[in-house]
Design a protein around this motif. Structure first.
Motif, PDB file in Angstrom:
ATOM      1  N   LEU A 206      32.430  42.380  32.147  1.00  0.00           N
ATOM      2  CA  LEU A 206      31.497  41.264  32.051  1.00  0.00           C
ATOM      3  C   LEU A 206      30.567  41.351  30.850  1.00  0.00           C
ATOM      4  CD1 LEU A 206      30.715  40.859  35.831  1.00  0.00           C
ATOM      5  CD2 LEU A 206      32.057  39.324  34.395  1.00  0.00           C
ATOM      6  N   ASP A 207      30.518  42.516  30.194  1.00  0.00           N
ATOM      7  CA  ASP A 207      29.741  42.592  28.959  1.00  0.00           C
ATOM      8  C   ASP A 207      30.374  41.750  27.858  1.00  0.00           C
ATOM      9  OD1 ASP A 207      31.883  44.444  29.058  1.00  0.00           O
ATOM     10  OD2 ASP A 207      31.060  45.519  27.325  1.00  0.00           O
ATOM     11  N   GLU A 208      31.669  41.436  28.020  1.00  0.00           N
ATOM     12  CA  GLU A 208      32.372  40.594  27.055  1.00  0.00           C
ATOM     13  C   GLU A 208      32.205  39.104  27.355  1.00  0.00           C
ATOM     14  OE1 GLU A 208      36.469  41.725  26.562  1.00  0.00           O
ATOM     15  OE2 GLU A 208      36.012  43.834  26.916  1.00  0.00           O
ATOM     16  N   LEU A 209      31.580  38.793  28.470  1.00  0.00           N
ATOM     17  CA  LEU A 209      31.377  37.395  28.855  1.00  0.00           C
ATOM     18  C   LEU A 209      30.100  36.883  28.185  1.00  0.00           C
ATOM     19  CD1 LEU A 209      32.473  35.053  30.529  1.00  0.00           C
ATOM     20  CD2 LEU A 209      31.104  35.870  32.446  1.00  0.00           C
ATOM     21  N   THR A 210      30.245  36.436  26.961  1.00  0.00           N
ATOM     22  CA  THR A 210      29.115  35.993  26.160  1.00  0.00           C
ATOM     23  C   THR A 210      29.169  34.488  25.932  1.00  0.00           C
ATOM     24  OG1 THR A 210      30.301  36.305  24.077  1.00  0.00           O
ATOM     25  CG2 THR A 210      29.087  38.200  24.953  1.00  0.00           C
ATOM     26  N   VAL A 211      28.046  33.935  25.532  1.00  0.00           N
ATOM     27  CA  VAL A 211      27.996  32.514  25.204  1.00  0.00           C
ATOM     28  C   VAL A 211      28.986  32.203  24.094  1.00  0.00           C
ATOM     29  CG1 VAL A 211      26.549  30.707  24.186  1.00  0.00           C
ATOM     30  CG2 VAL A 211      25.617  32.211  25.969  1.00  0.00           C
ATOM     31  N   GLU A 212      29.054  33.063  23.105  1.00  0.00           N
ATOM     32  CA  GLU A 212      29.948  32.835  21.974  1.00  0.00           C
ATOM     33  C   GLU A 212      31.419  32.813  22.414  1.00  0.00           C
ATOM     34  OE1 GLU A 212      26.108  34.132  20.783  1.00  0.00           O
ATOM     35  OE2 GLU A 212      27.540  35.151  22.108  1.00  0.00           O
ATOM     36  N   ALA A 213      31.793  33.717  23.335  1.00  0.00           N
ATOM     37  CA  ALA A 213      33.173  33.748  23.819  1.00  0.00           C
ATOM     38  C   ALA A 213      33.513  32.469  24.578  1.00  0.00           C
ATOM     39  CB  ALA A 213      33.371  34.963  24.721  1.00  0.00           C
ATOM     40  N   VAL A 214      32.573  31.991  25.392  1.00  0.00           N
ATOM     41  CA  VAL A 214      32.815  30.766  26.166  1.00  0.00           C
ATOM     42  C   VAL A 214      32.910  29.560  25.238  1.00  0.00           C
ATOM     43  CG1 VAL A 214      31.823  29.201  27.878  1.00  0.00           C
ATOM     44  CG2 VAL A 214      31.695  31.672  28.237  1.00  0.00           C
ATOM     45  N   GLU A 215      32.080  29.491  24.239  1.00  0.00           N
ATOM     46  CA  GLU A 215      32.076  28.347  23.336  1.00  0.00           C
ATOM     47  C   GLU A 215      33.361  28.237  22.529  1.00  0.00           C
ATOM     48  OE1 GLU A 215      27.332  27.628  22.490  1.00  0.00           O
ATOM     49  OE2 GLU A 215      28.418  28.999  21.172  1.00  0.00           O
ATOM     50  N   LYS A 216      34.094  29.325  22.380  1.00  0.00           N
ATOM     51  CA  LYS A 216      35.357  29.309  21.622  1.00  0.00           C
ATOM     52  C   LYS A 216      36.542  28.851  22.467  1.00  0.00           C
ATOM     53  CE  LYS A 216      34.047  33.073  18.479  1.00  0.00           C
ATOM     54  NZ  LYS A 216      34.343  34.478  18.098  1.00  0.00           N
ATOM     55  N   LEU A 217      36.339  28.696  23.780  1.00  0.00           N
ATOM     56  CA  LEU A 217      37.457  28.396  24.668  1.00  0.00           C
ATOM     57  C   LEU A 217      38.144  27.079  24.353  1.00  0.00           C
ATOM     58  CD1 LEU A 217      36.330  29.608  28.187  1.00  0.00           C
ATOM     59  CD2 LEU A 217      38.405  30.275  26.998  1.00  0.00           C
ATOM     60  N   ARG A 218      37.380  26.044  24.125  1.00  0.00           N
ATOM     61  CA  ARG A 218      37.984  24.727  23.904  1.00  0.00           C
ATOM     62  C   ARG A 218      38.088  24.441  22.417  1.00  0.00           C
ATOM     63  NH1 ARG A 218      40.524  23.195  28.627  1.00  0.00           N
ATOM     64  NH2 ARG A 218      39.088  22.909  30.344  1.00  0.00           N
TER      65      ARG A 218
END
Length: 218
Positions: A206-218
């Motif tokens: 969960l340390d990899e669950l960042t805002v930046e990672a989520v924003e790159k999904l779509r």
């Protein structure tokens, strides 16, 4: 289209309870003289309360009604949570981190009584905009019902939401609902390969669950 909200699973993502569920159910089944098969726990992961209690009653053969099975097992689970809440390292921080940027919701297979207790104990009760149990929708995971309902209550569409899941049924549920899927595979109960393939992002912790990672999904 960018992600506008994140929907979390509970068991296996925020709290590490799959082993607790198995221990409690296995003991309960044994007390009633029935056999807890090798795939029993895996089959029940993601099921709603009504579904897994029916499974234990009708298919495993526990000589109690589904309603009695649910009451018995939930009482034991609640007691375990009261004695020691098994939070996954980094889970509370991850939820709070994403909640600073996105509306967050919870779509869980746990019963409402357990959801509320976990969130209160973990200090997350006011963090989620929406919390839903699969017992509050027609079908449990892997059906998409709980994710569709959570997104609807957020006032959004699935295409602009992401889900954080660990189990095969959870991943299938979120994908079937049309959300972008983030997989955090559980070490003891890893998802099936076909379910994991539905994820747009697979993280090791969960340390990899960042805002930046989520924003790159779509």
């Amino acid at each position: 289209m960018t992600v506008q909200a994140v929907v979390f699973d509970l068991d296996g993502v925020i709290i590490d309870t799959e082993e607790v569920w198995e221990e409690v159910r296995r003991g309960y089944v044994a007390e009633h003289g029935r056999e807890f098969l090798a795939d029993t726990q895996t089959r029940m992961m993601g099921m709603s309360t009504g579904e897994w209690s029916t499974h234990l009653s009708a298919e495993v053969g526990v000589p109690r009604t589904p309603e009695q099975v649910a009451a018995d097992v939930l009482a034991r689970m609640a007691e375990r949570y009261r004695s020691a809440l098994p939070l996954i390292p980094g889970s509370v921080d991850a939820v709070r981190r994403l909640a600073e940027r996105f509306p967050v919701a919870l779509a869980s297979s746990s019963a409402r009584i357990l959801i509320d207790q976990v969130l209160e104990t973990a200090g997350l009760a006011g963090t989620f905009r929406v919390t839903l149990s699969t017992e509050e929708v027609p079908r449990g995971k892997p059906a998409p019902d709980v994710y569709l309902a959570a997104v609807e209550r957020l006032g959004l569409t699935p295409e602009v939401c992401a889900a954080v899941e660990d189990s095969s049924n959870g991943l299938r549920s979120a994908a079937a609902a049309g959300l972008a899927v983030i997989a955090v595979p559980h070490g003891v109960y890893p998802p099936a390969a076909d379910a994991l393939a539905l994820a747009g992002l697979v993280i090791d912790g969960l340390d990899e669950l960042t805002v930046e990672a989520v924003e790159k999904l779509r």
